[in-house]
Design an enzyme around this catalytic site. Structure first.
Site, PDB file in Angstrom:
ATOM      1  N   HIS A 209       0.799  -1.232   0.000  1.00 28.83           N
ATOM      2  CA  HIS A 209       0.000   0.000   0.000  1.00 28.83           C
ATOM      3  C   HIS A 209       0.829   1.279   0.000  1.00 28.83           C
ATOM      4  O   HIS A 209       0.296   2.356  -0.253  1.00 28.83           O
ATOM      5  CB  HIS A 209      -0.933   0.026   1.220  1.00 28.83           C
ATOM      6  CG  HIS A 209      -0.242   0.465   2.489  1.00 28.83           C
ATOM      7  ND1 HIS A 209       0.514  -0.394   3.253  1.00 28.83           N
ATOM      8  CD2 HIS A 209      -0.187   1.665   3.111  1.00 28.83           C
ATOM      9  CE1 HIS A 209       1.000   0.266   4.286  1.00 28.83           C
ATOM     10  NE2 HIS A 209       0.597   1.510   4.231  1.00 28.83           N
ATOM     11  N   ARG A 210       2.123   1.210   0.283  1.00 31.20           N
ATOM     12  CA  ARG A 210       2.893   2.443   0.437  1.00 31.20           C
ATOM     13  C   ARG A 210       3.029   3.182  -0.880  1.00 31.20           C
ATOM     14  O   ARG A 210       3.226   2.596  -1.940  1.00 31.20           O
ATOM     15  CB  ARG A 210       4.273   2.144   1.011  1.00 31.20           C
ATOM     16  CG  ARG A 210       4.227   1.839   2.491  1.00 31.20           C
ATOM     17  CD  ARG A 210       5.506   2.239   3.187  1.00 31.20           C
ATOM     18  NE  ARG A 210       5.387   1.929   4.596  1.00 31.20           N
ATOM     19  CZ  ARG A 210       5.209   2.831   5.556  1.00 31.20           C
ATOM     20  NH1 ARG A 210       5.137   4.108   5.259  1.00 31.20           N
ATOM     21  NH2 ARG A 210       5.118   2.457   6.813  1.00 31.20           N
TER      22      ARG A 210
END
Length: 360
Positions: A209-210
């Site tokens: 998700h980063r």
């Protein structure tokens, strides 16, 4: 009764706040007002956590999301200030390193309200990460800095905090309390393993998700190539973050791994407890993996949780397909998960420090 305001907005903050909120309610010495900024807003990323973990419903939901960093932080700052002017708390508690964290700390400090930063002192030393900017600025204006590790303490010392008018305290990691408290409930209430048909399967739990991974098309494509290689011999289960889902769609990236909707905390604990390995770019999941006695491959160039890497519980892996595949097949990892890295009874220690500061 003295009043405190808790600012939360993202999944890891719900988990951490649940521990402290439960203690606050049990002790009955403080009134807690919860403000949800809305940063994580859909049911699987937000509402389910309040239901499962029995967190009191937020008195305020600011519904601020899906904006750029400047607009999001600015709107949060404005709306949180309005809440604080109405509630007039003695203290504001913020968690971690999100835009919600920084906005809450700034709003409080500008109104001369004391700020407690839970999970202070972490550093990736990568100023391109928005989380790094948020945590550094939040630390600098906080009155009580609750540090999860001795490394976090040393980071603050190196930045001159011995000379600042703030209290730096080694508390341990509050997420450990959450895993210990909720694991039994998760075993009883989660049906995720049977739902996915994993009762007899070895599988890897993955999350991506980063921003550094999702917003770089080449990097994202290479990460999923690596996960696909792993999936050919060892099933990969990936709860899909909304941002990652959108980037995969935008870049027309296909994958063979098992993509599922974001899951609640109980389901995530069960997946952690039953998997054989974690592959993630999440800071919180690195620790949760350790608490659930699992090794983690970290798909980043650096990590704030250097203790896990130094002790071989986690391994940094570059976003290269062949390196991801090789790490899964060749890296054994440390299995001595009883090492006392993150403290015990952390929530109670933080609560006692808050009560002392409120009364001072």
């Amino acid at each position: 009764m003295k009043k405190i305001v808790t600012i939360i907005g993202a999944r890891p903050q719900f988990v951490k706040a649940a521990v402290l909120s439960r203690i606050i309610r049990k002790q009955g010495l403080l009134e807690e007002v919860i403000v949800h900024t809305g940063q994580h807003f859909d049911t699987n990323m937000s509402a389910v956590f309040f239901e499962e973990m029995q967190i009191p419903r937020p008195k305020y939901n600011l519904d601020i999301n899906e904006l750029g960093h400047g607009a999001m932080t600015g709107q949060m700052l404005e709306k949180i200030e309005e809440v604080l002017l109405v509630e007039k708390p003695a203290m504001v508690i913020v968690y971690g390193d999100t835009n919600s964290t920084l906005a809450g700390a700034l709003a409080a400090k500008k109104l001369h309200i004391k700020v407690v930063h839970v999970e202070a002192g972490l550093r990736s030393f990568n100023m391109r990460m928005p989380e790094e900017v948020n945590r550094i600025l939040t630390d600098r204006i906080s009155d009580l800095l609750c540090c999860p590790t001795t490394t976090a303490i040393e980071n603050l010392k190196a930045e001159g905090f011995d000379d600042f008018e703030s209290e730096v305290m080694l508390t341990g990691d509050i997420m450990k309390d959450a895993v210990i408290h909720y694991s039994k409930m998760a075993e009883e209430k989660s049906a995720i393993i049977s739902k996915l048909g994993l009762e007899n399967d070895a599988f890897v739990l993955a999350t991506i998700h980063r921003q550094e991974n999702t917003d770089d098309p080449n990097r994202l494509r290479e990460l999923f190539k690596g996960l696909d290689l792993v999936h050919e011999s060892l099933k990969v289960i990936l709860p899909l973050h909304p941002r990652t889902a959108q980037r995969l769609k935008d870049q027309k990236i296909a994958t063979n791994v098992k993509l599922i909707d974001p899951v609640g905390y109980f389901d995530m604990l069960q997946l952690l407890n039953k998997c054989v390995l974690v592959i993630t770019d999440s800071g919180g999941l690195q620790k949760e993996a350790f608490f659930c006695k699992k090794n983690a491959l970290v798909l980043r160039d650096e990590t704030e949780w250097i203790e896990l890497v130094d002790r071989n519980f986690a391994k940094l892996v570059r976003p290269k397909a062949t390196e991801i595949f090789s790490a899964v097949n060749e890296w054994a990892g440390n299995k001595d998960f009883d090492e006392p890295i993150f403290g015990t009874h952390v929530g109670q220690r933080i609560y006692e420090a808050i009560v002392k500061m409120v009364d001072s």
